[in-house]
Design a protein around this motif. Sequence first.
Motif, PDB file in Angstrom:
ATOM      1  N   PHE A  34      99.103  46.827 -93.934  1.00 55.03           N
ATOM      2  CA  PHE A  34      99.394  45.809 -92.931  1.00 55.03           C
ATOM      3  C   PHE A  34      98.649  46.112 -91.624  1.00 55.03           C
ATOM      4  O   PHE A  34      98.029  45.228 -91.025  1.00 55.03           O
ATOM      5  N   ASP A  35      98.692  47.365 -91.194  1.00 47.23           N
ATOM      6  CA  ASP A  35      97.974  47.761 -89.978  1.00 47.23           C
ATOM      7  C   ASP A  35      96.469  47.591 -90.139  1.00 47.23           C
ATOM      8  O   ASP A  35      95.773  47.143 -89.219  1.00 47.23           O
ATOM      9  N   TRP A  36      95.966  47.955 -91.313  1.00 42.83           N
ATOM     10  CA  TRP A  36      94.539  47.808 -91.599  1.00 42.83           C
ATOM     11  C   TRP A  36      94.134  46.338 -91.551  1.00 42.83           C
ATOM     12  O   TRP A  36      93.097  45.965 -90.992  1.00 42.83           O
ATOM     13  N   ALA A  37      94.965  45.491 -92.132  1.00 41.28           N
ATOM     14  CA  ALA A  37      94.678  44.055 -92.139  1.00 41.28           C
ATOM     15  C   ALA A  37      94.660  43.505 -90.713  1.00 41.28           C
ATOM     16  O   ALA A  37      93.796  42.696 -90.363  1.00 41.28           O
ATOM     17  N   ASN A  38      95.601  43.939 -89.882  1.00 37.55           N
ATOM     18  CA  ASN A  38      95.611  43.487 -88.490  1.00 37.55           C
ATOM     19  C   ASN A  38      94.354  43.945 -87.755  1.00 37.55           C
ATOM     20  O   ASN A  38      93.779  43.195 -86.958  1.00 37.55           O
ATOM     21  N   SER A  43      89.106  42.176 -85.650  1.00 43.32           N
ATOM     22  CA  SER A  43      87.655  42.411 -85.604  1.00 43.32           C
ATOM     23  C   SER A  43      86.873  41.214 -86.118  1.00 43.32           C
ATOM     24  O   SER A  43      85.645  41.242 -86.150  1.00 43.32           O
ATOM     25  N   GLY A  44      87.587  40.191 -86.587  1.00 45.86           N
ATOM     26  CA  GLY A  44      86.920  38.994 -87.088  1.00 45.86           C
ATOM     27  C   GLY A  44      86.603  39.019 -88.565  1.00 45.86           C
ATOM     28  O   GLY A  44      85.997  38.091 -89.089  1.00 45.86           O
ATOM     29  N   ASN A  45      86.996  40.069 -89.262  1.00 47.63           N
ATOM     30  CA  ASN A  45      86.723  40.170 -90.694  1.00 47.63           C
ATOM     31  C   ASN A  45      87.914  39.609 -91.471  1.00 47.63           C
ATOM     32  O   ASN A  45      88.702  40.343 -92.062  1.00 47.63           O
ATOM     33  N   LYS A  52      93.706  42.768 -97.582  1.00 49.70           N
ATOM     34  CA  LYS A  52      94.623  43.843 -97.176  1.00 49.70           C
ATOM     35  C   LYS A  52      96.039  43.304 -96.995  1.00 49.70           C
ATOM     36  O   LYS A  52      97.013  43.972 -97.342  1.00 49.70           O
ATOM     37  N   PHE A  53      96.179  42.090 -96.451  1.00 43.60           N
ATOM     38  CA  PHE A  53      97.510  41.485 -96.330  1.00 43.60           C
ATOM     39  C   PHE A  53      98.114  41.260 -97.713  1.00 43.60           C
ATOM     40  O   PHE A  53      99.302  41.474 -97.925  1.00 43.60           O
ATOM     41  N   ASP A  54      97.275  40.834 -98.653  1.00 45.85           N
ATOM     42  CA  ASP A  54      97.750  40.633-100.023  1.00 45.85           C
ATOM     43  C   ASP A  54      98.202  41.952-100.632  1.00 45.85           C
ATOM     44  O   ASP A  54      99.255  42.020-101.274  1.00 45.85           O
ATOM     45  N   THR A  82     103.429  35.741 -93.485  1.00 44.25           N
ATOM     46  CA  THR A  82     103.136  34.815 -92.392  1.00 44.25           C
ATOM     47  C   THR A  82     101.744  35.066 -91.828  1.00 44.25           C
ATOM     48  O   THR A  82     100.973  34.126 -91.614  1.00 44.25           O
ATOM     49  N   ARG A  83     101.402  36.312 -91.584  1.00 46.30           N
ATOM     50  CA  ARG A  83     100.080  36.644 -91.055  1.00 46.30           C
ATOM     51  C   ARG A  83      98.991  36.197 -92.029  1.00 46.30           C
ATOM     52  O   ARG A  83      97.943  35.707 -91.618  1.00 46.30           O
ATOM     53  N   PHE A  84      99.247  36.379 -93.328  1.00 47.39           N
ATOM     54  CA  PHE A  84      98.274  35.982 -94.350  1.00 47.39           C
ATOM     55  C   PHE A  84      98.035  34.475 -94.293  1.00 47.39           C
ATOM     56  O   PHE A  84      96.904  34.014 -94.335  1.00 47.39           O
ATOM     57  N   ARG A  85      99.109  33.704 -94.159  1.00 46.87           N
ATOM     58  CA  ARG A  85      98.966  32.247 -94.118  1.00 46.87           C
ATOM     59  C   ARG A  85      98.286  31.761 -92.848  1.00 46.87           C
ATOM     60  O   ARG A  85      97.665  30.704 -92.840  1.00 46.87           O
TER      61      ARG A  85
END
Length: 109
Positions: A34-38, A43-45, A52-54, A82-85
Motif C-alpha cells: 500500500f505504501d509502495w503504491a502511494n 510519482s505519476g507512475n 501494487k494496490f491490487d 478506494t485508492r485503486f478506483r
Amino acid sequence: RSTVFSVTAQAYIDFVNSYPTDFNGWVKLGDLMFDWANYLSSSGNTQEAAQKFDAASRYYNQALSINPHAEDVGVDFAWCQTRFRLLPKPKAESKPRRVSAPKEKETVR
C-alpha cells in the motif's frame, strides 16, 4: 527508493511463504504494498501503482481470511480499494481509422 521497497517486499513474501498462517506477516506485506503504491502514485507512475494496490488488496484479503474480525485490516483493505478506483484510468490508444467519402451515384438514362 523502489529498490528498498522491492527488497523489503521480497523478504516479507519469503516470510509469508514460510509461515502462510501468520496474520501479522500478511498485514505487514499489505501495508508495504500500500505504501509502495502511494509512493508510485505520487510519482505519476499510475500503472505500476495500480498493480501494487491490487497486490495490497490480495494480501489484506489473505490476512482477513485468517482473522476476519480484524477491523483495522478491513479498513485498510477498503481504503486500498478506494485508492485503486481513484487512480486515473489509462487512456485508450487511438487507432487510425480509414475514412471514406461517400461515392457519388451516376444517373443512368
